[in-house]
Scaffold this motif. Structure first.
Motif: not given
Length: 185
Positions: A21-24, A50-52, A63-65
C-alpha cells in the motif's frame, strides 16, 4: 497460486500489507490496486491501519491510503483471528516489526482471503501454513496475463515503484525482459 482478476468474485478478498500500500501510494499508482482487485474486496487489518497511521506524519502519501473508501478495515477480534495472529506473530514479530504481516496472514487464513505481502519471511510463513498469497509484482503480472494491463504500463509502474526504494528482481526499464525470461506474463 493463481488469482482471478478483472471482475473477480465479489466474495473474494485481498488482504493487503502496509508495504504494498505504501509503495503504490508513494509511486502514485494506488488506483491500480483498486482496478486489479475488480469486484474483490480490499481489506486491511487493524494492525496495518495502525502502521499506516503511525507513519502518516512523516510519509504524507500514507494519508491517501487512509482516506480511501474502497479499502475496508477489519479488527482482528474473534477467537480464531486472535489464535491465528498469535501463531503468525510467534514466527514473524520481532522487536515490534512484522506485526502487519502477522495480521494480514491471520486474516487471510481465517477468512480464506489472498494475502498481498512482499516480505520474504511472511511469504515463507504463508507457504508453510498454506495461506493463499501473492506479492505486488505478482498481482501486476496476473493483470498482464489477464489482458487487463499492458506490459508497457506495468513496466512504468515497476519503474515508479523502484523510485520509492521498492526492491524488485530487475533494474529500471527491465520489467518486460524479466517477465518474458521468467514466464511471468
Amino acid at each position: 497460486m493463481g488469482l482471478r482478476l478483472v471482475n473477480g468474485d465479489p466474495g473474494e478478498e485481498l488482504v493487503v500489507d502496509t508495504g504494498p500500500l505504501s509503495h503504490l501510494a508513494e509511486a502514485g499508482w494506488l488506483g491500480v490496486l483498486r482496478s486489479v482487485a475488480g469486484a474483490r474486496k480490499v481489506v486491511v487489518p487493524d494492525a496495518v491501519e495502525y502502521e499506516l497511521r503511525r507513519g502518516a506524519s512523516t510519509r504524507p502519501h500514507l494519508q491517501q491510503v487512509l482516506g480511501t473508501e474502497w479499502i475496508s478495515r477489519s479488527a482482528l477480534d474473534t477467537p480464531s483471528e486472535n489464535a491465528a495472529f498469535a501463531h503468525f506473530s510467534a514466527f514473524l514479530v520481532s522487536g515490534g516489526r512484522n506485526i502487519g504481516e502477522a495480521a494480514v496472514l491471520a486474516y487471510a487464513q481465517v477468512h480464506g482471503a489472498t494475502a498481498v505481502i512482499d516480505d520474504g519471511a511472511a511469504r515463507r510463513a504463508a507457504k508453510e501454513a498454506k495461506v493463499r498469497y501473492t506479492g505486488t509484482l505478482g498481482l501486476l503480472c496476473e493483470a498482464v496475463r489477464a489482458g487487463f494491463l499492458t506490459l508497457a504500463m506495468v513496466s512504468s509502474v515497476a519503474d515508479h515503484l523502484m523510485e520509492t526504494e521498492y526492491r524488485l528482481p530487475f533494474g529500471p526499464g527491465e520489467f518486460e525482459k524479466w517477465a518474458q525470461e521468467n514466464g511471468a506474463v
